[in-house]
Motif scaffolding. Structure first.
Motif, PDB file in Angstrom:
ATOM      1  N   VAL A  74       0.825  -1.218   0.000  1.00  8.39           N
ATOM      2  CA  VAL A  74       0.000   0.000   0.000  1.00  8.39           C
ATOM      3  C   VAL A  74       0.858   1.267   0.000  1.00  8.39           C
ATOM      4  N   ARG A  75       2.109   1.153   0.368  1.00  7.51           N
ATOM      5  CA  ARG A  75       3.031   2.300   0.262  1.00  7.51           C
ATOM      6  C   ARG A  75       3.606   2.441  -1.140  1.00  7.51           C
ATOM      7  N   GLY A  76       3.401   1.432  -1.992  1.00  2.09           N
ATOM      8  CA  GLY A  76       3.969   1.466  -3.343  1.00  2.09           C
ATOM      9  C   GLY A  76       5.395   0.978  -3.416  1.00  2.09           C
ATOM     10  N   GLU A  77       5.862   0.286  -2.363  1.00  2.00           N
ATOM     11  CA  GLU A  77       7.256  -0.166  -2.325  1.00  2.00           C
ATOM     12  C   GLU A  77       7.447  -1.521  -3.001  1.00  2.00           C
ATOM     13  N   ILE A  78       6.401  -2.361  -3.010  1.00  2.00           N
ATOM     14  CA  ILE A  78       6.405  -3.581  -3.816  1.00  2.00           C
ATOM     15  C   ILE A  78       5.131  -3.569  -4.665  1.00  2.00           C
ATOM     16  N   ASP A  79       5.036  -4.495  -5.619  1.00  2.00           N
ATOM     17  CA  ASP A  79       3.962  -4.426  -6.603  1.00  2.00           C
ATOM     18  C   ASP A  79       2.875  -5.488  -6.437  1.00  2.00           C
ATOM     19  N   ALA A  80       3.187  -6.573  -5.721  1.00  2.00           N
ATOM     20  CA  ALA A  80       2.176  -7.610  -5.489  1.00  2.00           C
ATOM     21  C   ALA A  80       2.622  -8.499  -4.345  1.00  2.00           C
ATOM     22  N   PHE A  81       1.622  -9.136  -3.710  1.00  2.00           N
ATOM     23  CA  PHE A  81       1.896 -10.060  -2.618  1.00  2.00           C
ATOM     24  C   PHE A  81       0.903 -11.217  -2.701  1.00  2.00           C
ATOM     25  N   LEU A  82       1.428 -12.437  -2.704  1.00  5.76           N
ATOM     26  CA  LEU A  82       0.597 -13.636  -2.770  1.00  5.76           C
ATOM     27  C   LEU A  82       0.500 -14.242  -1.369  1.00  5.76           C
TER      28      LEU A  82
END
Length: 269
Positions: A203-211
């Motif tokens: 949500v901070r935009g530091e990574i792009d996806a999380f499974l």
């Protein structure tokens, strides 16, 4: 007369209720945070529940406090909590995880959180996640955006959260719950370093996806709303958007369809 109120008036009324409910969630979370911190500081011992997950005396004490405080303010509302189960029947349900990250909590690691979610007629309307030991707080309201602040919160000092704008897998940074899940992610994308707070990073935009294909409604419910209100997307393992299907894929939205296809998820209904 009430039966002749226009839809616009009803919409304003719903928005006002959302503001009141958010404030109640803040106030209740603050009380719970103080109690949880007291247990965290003094130290607790974890035991295993029937499903093999850890629990401490603090988990139960914090959930009791959450339920008592909320039910005093909203006596007609129902509850679903990790430790004390379901109580009441209502189209308004408070979903509670008194200490998310009990393993961290019992080891003296500060990366644990308190989850409070309000679901109205099956739709998540309010989510508050407080991390007292990290002195951070995250929250969202349906249609009102996602935010982060210090905890205790200072009035007016909140940062609006927005997911990344990464548009190609070659440039993406992805994460997953475990090594097996990480291996299922597209090989062209980079892997994020292991983090105790991957959805905060999303949500901070530091990574792009999380499974995250595990856990329960009280684990996922706040993050589905936080991610969606930050501009991202969530799809559960059945292809829907429910928080009670054992998790699923969270992303910045732009990469979502491509990631779903690579994971062989069912088509979104």
């Amino acid at each position: 007369e009430p039966c002749h109120r226009s839809p616009k008036v009803r919409l304003v009324s719903a928005a006002m209720n959302s503001v009141d409910d958010l404030q109640l969630a803040f106030d209740t979370s603050d009380l719970a945070a103080e109690l949880a911190l007291a247990h965290f500081t003094s130290g607790v011992t974890a035991t295993l529940k029937a499903d093999g997950t850890p629990v401490t005396e603090a988990d139960r004490a914090v959930e009791r406090l959450l339920r008592e405080t909320l039910s005093q303010a909203r006596p007609d509302d129902a509850f679903l909590g990790e430790e004390l189960g379901q109580l009441g029947e209502s189209d308004r349900v408070w979903i509670l995880d008194p200490i998310d990250g009990t393993g961290f909590f019992s080891r003296g690691d500060p990366n644990w959180r308190i989850h409070i979610v309000l679901e109205v007629q099956g739709t998540t309307e309010v989510a508050v996640v407080t991390s007292p030991a990290l002195q951070r707080c995250w929250w969202a309201t349906r249609g009102g955006g996602s935010f982060e602040s210090s905890w205790p919160r200072a009035d007016g000092k909140a940062r609006r959260l927005k997911v990344s704008a990464t548009s190609t897998l070659a440039d993406a940074v992805l994460d997953a719950l475990d090594d097996e899940s990480r291996a299922r992610l597209p090989p062209s994308a980079a892997r994020a370093p292991a983090s105790p707070l991957p959805l905060v990073e999303l949500v901070r935009g530091e990574i792009d996806a999380f499974l995250a294909e595990r856990y329960y409604k009280w684990d996922h419910a706040p993050w589905v709303l936080l991610v969606e209100e930050a501009g991202g997307r969530f799809t559960d393992r059945t292809g829907g958007r429910a928080s009670d299907q054992g998790g699923g894929l969270y992303s910045n939205g732009i990469l979502h369809s491509e990631l779903l296809a690579s994971l062989h998820y069912p088509a979104h209904p």
